[in-house]
Design a protein around this motif. Structure first.
Motif, short mmCIF file in Angstrom:
data_model
loop_
_atom_site.label_atom_id
_atom_site.label_comp_id
_atom_site.label_asym_id
_atom_site.label_seq_id
_atom_site.Cartn_x
_atom_site.Cartn_y
_atom_site.Cartn_z
N VAL A 178 0.60 -0.97 -0.28
CA VAL A 178 -0.23 -0.69 0.26
C VAL A 178 1.03 1.43 -0.31
O VAL A 178 0.76 2.19 -1.19
N ILE A 179 1.35 1.23 0.82
CA ILE A 179 2.62 2.56 0.76
C ILE A 179 3.36 2.50 -0.60
O ILE A 179 3.62 3.50 -1.16
N ARG A 180 3.57 1.88 -1.19
CA ARG A 180 4.34 1.56 -2.69
C ARG A 180 3.64 2.93 -4.07
O ARG A 180 3.54 3.28 -4.27
N LEU A 181 1.97 2.78 -3.62
CA LEU A 181 1.47 3.97 -4.07
C LEU A 181 1.04 5.10 -3.61
O LEU A 181 0.47 6.07 -4.39
N ALA A 182 2.09 4.96 -2.23
CA ALA A 182 1.83 6.64 -2.56
C ALA A 182 3.03 7.64 -3.23
O ALA A 182 4.25 7.01 -3.95
N CYS A 183 2.44 9.00 -3.28
CA CYS A 183 3.49 9.83 -4.49
C CYS A 183 4.23 11.10 -4.16
O CYS A 183 4.99 11.57 -4.10
N VAL A 184 4.94 10.42 -2.87
CA VAL A 184 6.09 10.41 -2.55
C VAL A 184 7.11 9.73 -1.85
O VAL A 184 6.87 8.94 -1.77
N ASP A 185 8.60 10.57 -1.29
CA ASP A 185 9.32 9.41 -0.70
C ASP A 185 8.77 8.99 0.38
O ASP A 185 8.94 9.40 1.14
N THR A 186 8.70 7.51 0.42
CA THR A 186 8.64 6.87 2.17
C THR A 186 8.93 6.24 2.68
O THR A 186 9.12 5.46 3.69
N SER A 187 10.86 6.51 2.42
CA SER A 187 11.60 6.21 3.27
C SER A 187 11.73 5.93 4.33
O SER A 187 11.79 5.25 5.08
N SER A 188 10.72 7.37 4.84
CA SER A 188 10.86 7.67 5.98
C SER A 188 9.65 6.12 6.88
O SER A 188 9.85 5.88 8.31
N ASN A 189 8.49 6.18 6.08
CA ASN A 189 7.74 5.43 6.14
C ASN A 189 8.95 4.02 6.79
O ASN A 189 7.58 2.73 7.78
N GLU A 190 9.24 3.41 5.91
CA GLU A 190 10.07 2.21 5.90
C GLU A 190 11.07 1.83 6.62
O GLU A 190 11.43 0.56 7.54
N PRO A 203 13.22 -3.79 4.74
CA PRO A 203 12.47 -3.39 3.49
C PRO A 203 13.47 -3.40 2.57
O PRO A 203 12.39 -3.26 1.13
N HIS A 204 14.29 -2.26 2.70
CA HIS A 204 14.99 -2.08 1.30
C HIS A 204 15.19 -3.21 0.33
O HIS A 204 15.47 -3.26 -0.60
N SER A 205 15.69 -4.22 1.15
CA SER A 205 16.65 -5.63 0.91
C SER A 205 15.55 -6.54 0.47
O SER A 205 15.95 -8.17 0.29
N SER A 206 14.03 -5.97 0.80
CA SER A 206 13.18 -7.31 0.76
C SER A 206 12.83 -8.05 -0.48
O SER A 206 13.78 -7.64 -2.26
#
Length: 317
Positions: A184-196, A262-265
């Motif tokens: 779901v987070i991948r649908l966001a149109c902003v940088d989601t690195s903080s969420n990850e 999550p970055h290396s998922s």
């Protein structure tokens, strides 16, 4: 960025596992059977524990909670998955997606904490058996169970709220089998690195902290078992922990593999397969593991079947 790109769509499309109709029908049959086995196995475990007074102990109280979590977790995902296998339009509303994300994340967190609580119960049973009843009294067991449910729910509520406050892009296709948080987070149109990063931090708290407690408990348990002189005594002591240790390996292994980095998922397909494993296979296997490897549960099954066969004979005559 325009206003249209800031609002969430009223519904999403789940891409699922396959677009091939024959494959979807086959998967529907497979997962329907697995879901029915999951429901039957866990409900029978809860019923058995309730009916047999010999199983009214802290260990089986926590096992009842684990079975309820497994049933609820599978139910939060599998029925929608089954419906989509036979549907041409695989849509899920915004409200249903948010609810699914919340319940799946909450129940997963509850299970991790609950497994740590069960490890503590096994630690007391093996390392301090003479004071087991005094330590693991009813009030403490209830508090530990409530702590498990509350901590998992609070963590999930926080992540669900944060996720659905992100600005949404026009894409409404979720490349997953359900509304899983990373998908779901991948649908966001902003940088989601903080969420990850937030997901990773909360995963460390909710996964690694209980896992560390599990490991510490089992270090003490193994140390105590090795000091037992009798081979039969060592075997019995280890046998009381074997089922729980197997379930711990299944549950924690998949979750850590998915959420801690999550970055290396893994690939999207691997993520889907891991989610299926955790949503269907683990809840299905848990009651089997506890039934097949536990003499008390097997004895209770035999007693219940004997009573049932006796009742059937009386009714027949």
């Amino acid at each position: 960025m325009g206003t249209d790109n800031q609002t969430w769509a009223s519904e999403f499309i789940l891409l699922g596992l396959s677009s091939d109709w024959d494959a979807q029908v086959s998967l529907f049959v497979l997962f329907l059977v697995m879901y029915m086995v999951t429901m039957l196995g866990n409900c029978l475990i809860v019923l058995l524990i309730r009916l047999d007074s010999r199983l009214h102990t802290p260990m089986y109280f926590f096992l009842t909670n684990l079975s309820l979590v497994d049933v609820s977790y599978a139910t939060s995902i599998v029925p929608q998955l089954l419906a989509h296998f036979l549907a041409e339009h695989k849509a899920i509303s915004l409200q249903s997606c948010a609810a699914q994300l919340f319940f799946s994340l909450a129940l997963g967190g509850i299970e991790f904490v609950l497994l740590a609580v069960m490890a503590y119960d096994r630690y007391v049973a093996v390392c301090d058996p003479l004071r087991y009843s005094a330590i693991m009294h009813g009030a403490l067991c209830a508090k530990l169970a409530i702590t498990s449910w509350v901590s998992g729910s609070i963590n999930s509520l926080m992540h669900t709220t944060i996720t659905f406050q992100l600005p949404m892009c026009t894409n409404k296709f979720i490349d997953h089998i359900f509304c899983e948080i990373l998908a779901v987070i991948r649908l966001a149109c902003v940088d989601t690195s903080s969420n990850e990063v937030t997901i990773m931090v909360s995963s460390i708290v909710l996964l690694m902290t209980p896992l560390c407690l599990v490991l510490l408990s089992y270090i003490q348990i193994i140390s105590t078992i090795l000091k037992i002189q009798s081979r039969e005594g060592r075997r019995k002591a280890f046998h009381t922990c074997a089922s729980h240790l197997t379930v711990v390996a299944l549950c924690y292994g998949m979750a850590i593999f998915t959420y801690i980095h999550p970055h290396s998922s893994p690939s999207v397909l691997q993520e889907k397969l891991i989610s299926l494993f955790y949503a269907i296979l683990t809840p299905m296997l848990n009651p089997m593991i506890y039934s097949l490897r536990n003499k008390e549960v097997k004895g209770a099954w035999k007693k219940l079947l004997w009573k049932f066969s006796g009742l059937t004979s009386k009714l027949a005559t």
